[in-house]
Structure formats: structure tokens, C-alpha cells
Design a protein around this motif. Structure first.
Motif, short mmCIF file in Angstrom:
data_model
loop_
_atom_site.label_atom_id
_atom_site.label_comp_id
_atom_site.label_asym_id
_atom_site.label_seq_id
_atom_site.Cartn_x
_atom_site.Cartn_y
_atom_site.Cartn_z
N LEU A 1 0.73 -1.13 0.53
CA LEU A 1 -0.21 0.04 -0.42
C LEU A 1 0.80 0.82 -0.28
O LEU A 1 1.45 1.46 1.07
CB LEU A 1 -0.43 -0.07 1.59
CG LEU A 1 -2.03 -1.55 1.16
CD1 LEU A 1 -2.40 -1.01 3.18
CD2 LEU A 1 -2.85 -1.71 0.48
N SER A 2 1.75 1.62 -0.88
CA SER A 2 2.14 3.09 -1.43
C SER A 2 0.95 4.62 -1.11
O SER A 2 0.16 4.31 -1.13
CB SER A 2 3.33 3.27 -2.39
OG SER A 2 3.39 1.63 -2.75
N GLU A 3 2.26 5.40 -0.99
CA GLU A 3 1.03 6.60 -0.94
C GLU A 3 0.60 7.09 -1.78
O GLU A 3 1.56 7.29 -2.91
CB GLU A 3 2.91 7.59 -0.53
CG GLU A 3 3.11 6.78 1.39
CD GLU A 3 4.22 8.44 1.50
OE1 GLU A 3 4.13 9.53 0.70
OE2 GLU A 3 4.77 8.42 2.34
N PRO A 4 -0.37 7.65 -1.29
CA PRO A 4 -0.83 8.23 -2.77
C PRO A 4 -0.82 9.81 -1.95
O PRO A 4 -0.13 10.28 -2.01
CB PRO A 4 -2.31 8.19 -2.15
CG PRO A 4 -2.60 8.24 -0.72
CD PRO A 4 -1.21 7.42 -0.74
N SER A 5 -1.24 10.89 -4.09
CA SER A 5 -0.59 12.07 -4.38
C SER A 5 -2.03 12.45 -4.07
O SER A 5 -3.08 11.94 -3.73
CB SER A 5 -0.09 12.01 -5.27
OG SER A 5 -0.55 12.29 -6.31
N PRO B 1 -2.92 16.47 3.32
CA PRO B 1 -1.89 17.88 2.80
C PRO B 1 -0.90 17.69 3.16
O PRO B 1 -0.09 18.82 2.93
CB PRO B 1 -3.18 18.82 4.05
CG PRO B 1 -4.06 18.01 4.60
CD PRO B 1 -4.13 16.46 4.22
N ASP B 2 -0.52 17.00 4.23
CA ASP B 2 0.33 16.70 4.67
C ASP B 2 1.51 15.18 5.58
O ASP B 2 0.30 14.42 5.59
CB ASP B 2 0.81 17.92 6.29
CG ASP B 2 0.13 17.47 7.99
OD1 ASP B 2 -0.87 16.04 7.41
OD2 ASP B 2 -1.05 18.10 8.14
N ARG B 3 2.46 14.96 6.11
CA ARG B 3 2.91 13.91 6.32
C ARG B 3 2.25 13.10 7.26
O ARG B 3 2.11 11.76 7.18
CB ARG B 3 4.55 13.96 7.19
CG ARG B 3 5.23 14.24 5.43
CD ARG B 3 5.41 13.32 4.62
NE ARG B 3 5.89 12.36 4.91
CZ ARG B 3 5.41 10.71 4.40
NH1 ARG B 3 5.21 10.87 2.79
NH2 ARG B 3 5.15 9.76 4.60
N ARG C 1 -1.64 8.16 8.82
CA ARG C 1 -2.64 8.25 9.71
C ARG C 1 -2.95 7.28 8.68
O ARG C 1 -3.97 6.30 9.19
CB ARG C 1 -3.34 9.22 10.33
CG ARG C 1 -2.87 9.85 11.14
CD ARG C 1 -3.95 10.84 11.66
NE ARG C 1 -4.12 12.00 11.06
CZ ARG C 1 -3.82 12.85 10.49
NH1 ARG C 1 -2.93 13.47 11.49
NH2 ARG C 1 -4.26 14.27 10.26
N PHE C 2 -3.62 7.68 6.87
CA PHE C 2 -4.50 7.47 6.38
C PHE C 2 -3.54 5.78 5.97
O PHE C 2 -4.77 4.94 5.99
CB PHE C 2 -4.78 8.19 4.89
CG PHE C 2 -4.67 7.15 3.64
CD1 PHE C 2 -6.15 6.96 3.46
CD2 PHE C 2 -4.10 6.94 2.87
CE1 PHE C 2 -6.74 6.02 2.50
CE2 PHE C 2 -4.14 6.36 1.44
CZ PHE C 2 -5.72 5.56 1.17
N LEU C 3 -2.69 5.75 5.59
CA LEU C 3 -1.60 4.31 5.36
C LEU C 3 -1.91 3.19 6.16
O LEU C 3 -2.39 2.45 6.01
CB LEU C 3 -0.21 4.60 4.95
CG LEU C 3 -0.16 4.57 3.43
CD1 LEU C 3 1.52 4.98 3.10
CD2 LEU C 3 -0.34 4.10 2.44
N VAL D 1 -5.69 11.34 -4.72
CA VAL D 1 -6.48 11.30 -4.13
C VAL D 1 -7.44 12.76 -3.68
O VAL D 1 -6.37 13.30 -3.46
CB VAL D 1 -6.97 11.16 -2.28
CG1 VAL D 1 -8.12 11.51 -1.40
CG2 VAL D 1 -6.45 9.21 -2.61
N GLU D 2 -8.23 13.43 -3.87
CA GLU D 2 -8.38 14.35 -4.58
C GLU D 2 -9.65 15.45 -3.11
O GLU D 2 -10.70 14.56 -3.19
CB GLU D 2 -8.61 15.15 -5.42
CG GLU D 2 -7.51 15.14 -6.59
CD GLU D 2 -6.02 15.98 -6.11
OE1 GLU D 2 -6.61 16.55 -5.12
OE2 GLU D 2 -5.51 15.68 -6.84
#
Length: 264
Positions: free
Chosen positions: A34-38, A43-45, A50-52, A113-114
Motif C-alpha cells: 500500500l504505497s502513498e497516494p498523491s 495535506p501533510d505527512r 494516518r491514512f496508510l 486522492v482529491e
């Protein structure tokens, strides 16, 4: 001119390399990364982490998977902090994919994710890299696209402000995991769990196609759906032709003309 541009080019190369930092797979069994989304919704690290972490916990602990684990080789999810592939997947060279395949990584998930609209709501494009399928393509095999792209929320779904709820799609993840697991096990000649997962994937992918997808997503998913069924047929034929396959093996009861009869 070239000399003046060199520092910028080196900086760009360094940032690209940083986007695909290694993420340790599970020590045994199979792994989904599960890699980081843009995108602007995280908005921040701290929000990304927290999301991942929440996504990994939910996928690992709070649901019943629909793929079929082969014996004592479970599928584990790994939150890959600071691993952020480009949306087009350009970093996944043949060498990178081969390494993932050797590590028994089945799937890598990332995207964008927008938060937009009035009132603001979340939307996403999520990419699913099916590692065994991309590996097969790199071996010059004729296979469908190994990178599947889906948009959320699906048509008619209620808007949400929870990014994990938006992208943790059990049906979609289970379909792609079962597909990758079946293809990986077929290459390893583990015929019975390969066949079981391919037939399960065929049913799950068929359910996804009923959602009213359009355009490229629908075309690529339709091609994958057909390939999975053809791979189930191939599994039966290879098992029956393999002298090492047991004479009392369960696949001897299946007919290649209907490879998934009663098995989805």
C-alpha cells in the motif's frame, strides 16, 4: 546550457528514485504493498501516515477476504511510507517488477486522492499493479494490462469525507488479489490453489463489471476477466499433462471447456 541544467536534472533523478524506496514485504507468504497516494486530500505527512496505517489495519483486521490462501501462506498488507510511485507507474521497470515478483508481492496499490466540488467531497484514481501479470508481460507473454486503474466513488455512490472508506474497496482488492495469486501459483505449478483463485477472481471481476464502468477502465477490466478464465483452463490442461500431478487430484474432475463450473 546543458551544464547549467545538470543540477536540476540530478535533482529530478534523485526525487524519482526517492519515490520508489524499498518497502519490505512479509517475511513469509504473499504481500500487497500500500504505497502513498498523491493529491490535495492528504495535506501533510501526518495525514498520509494516518491514512496508510488505518488502511492497512482495516484491510488486515476488519474484514473477510474472498481470495483462497494456499495452505500456510497468507496474504499480508504492508503500509509503505515514503514510497510514492508516479501515477503512470513509469518507475516499474522490468527489473523492479522482477524483484517484486521474486519477493512474492502480488499487488501494489497507490493513486491520487482529491477533495473538490461544492460541498467538498473526496474523489480518487487508484492504481492496482498486478505484479505477476506485469512480470508475464515483461517476459513477452501476451497478457492484458498489468496496471488496472479505477475511479472512486463509483457512479451513484454517496459522497464521503473518509479517504480510507473511499478506497478500501473489498470487492476490487479481493478480485485483484485472487487474480494475482492464481497467476503466481500457476507459474509455480501449484495447480489446485491456482485454479481455485482464478475461478474466484473470475466471479469477482464479473461482479465489478456490473457496476457500469466506462472507457479504458472497462476495456482493461473486461480483458482481464477473459484472461482469468483462459488461465483457469490453462491450469487444468497443465495439471492433467503434468506427470507429477496426483492421479487422485481434484482437478481431474473438472472439464477444460467449463473450467470454473461450480467454482466461483
Amino acid at each position: 546550457m546543458l551544464r547549467s541544467c545538470l543540477p536540476a536534472l540530478l535533482l529530478l533523478a534523485a526525487s524519482t528514485q526517492a519515490a520508489v524506496v524499498n518497502c519490505a514485504p512479509a517475511s513469509s507468504g504473499f504481500t500487497v504493498l500500500l504505497s502513498e497516494p498523491s493529491g490535495g486530500a492528504l495535506p501533510d505527512r501526518a495525514a498520509v501516515e494516518r491514512f496508510l496505517n488505518k488502511l492497512q489495519f482495516q484491510l488486515d483486521q476488519e474484514r473477510d477476504e474472498r481470495w483462497i490462501n494456499p495452505g500456510a501462506a497468507p496474504v499480508a498488507f504492508r503500509a509503505c511510507l515514503k514510497r510514492a510511485p508516479a501515477l503512470d507507474g513509469s518507475e516499474f521497470s522490468a527489473e523492479v517488477v522482477e524483484q517484486l515478483n521474486d519477493q512474492r508481492v502480488l499487488l501494489e496499490v497507490w493513486g491520487v486522492v482529491e477533495r473538490d466540488g461544492t460541498p467538498p467531497a473526496l474523489s480518487a484514481q487508484i492504481n492496482y499493479l498486478l505484479v505477476p501479470l506485469r512480470f508475464a508481460a515483461d517476459q513477452r507473454e501476451t497478457v492484458p494490462a498489468g496496471l488496472q486503474r479505477l475511479r472512486y466513488p463509483e457512479a451513484g455512490a454517496a459522497p464521503t469525507q473518509d479517504a480510507v472508506q473511499l478506497v478500501s474497496r473489498p470487492l476490487d482488492l479481493d478480485a485483484f488479489i485472487a487474480t494475482s495469486l492464481g497467476l503466481k501459483l500457476l507459474r509455480e505449478r501449484a495447480y489446485e490453489p491456482a485454479h481455485a483463485n482464478l475461478c474466484r477472481a473470475h466471479g469477482l471481476l464479473g461482479a465489478m463489471l456490473k457496476r457500469g464502468l466506462t472507457g479504458r477502465s472497462k476495456a482493461e477490466l473486461t480483458s482481464l476477466h477473459a484472461h482469468v478464465l483462459a488461465s483457469a483452463t490453462r491450469t487444468l490442461r497443465e495439471a492433467l499433462a503434468d506427470p507429477a500431478y496426483p492421479k487422485a487430484g481434484l482437478l481431474r474432475l473438472q472439464q477444460p471447456a467449463q473450467p470454473c463450473a461450480g467454482g466461483e
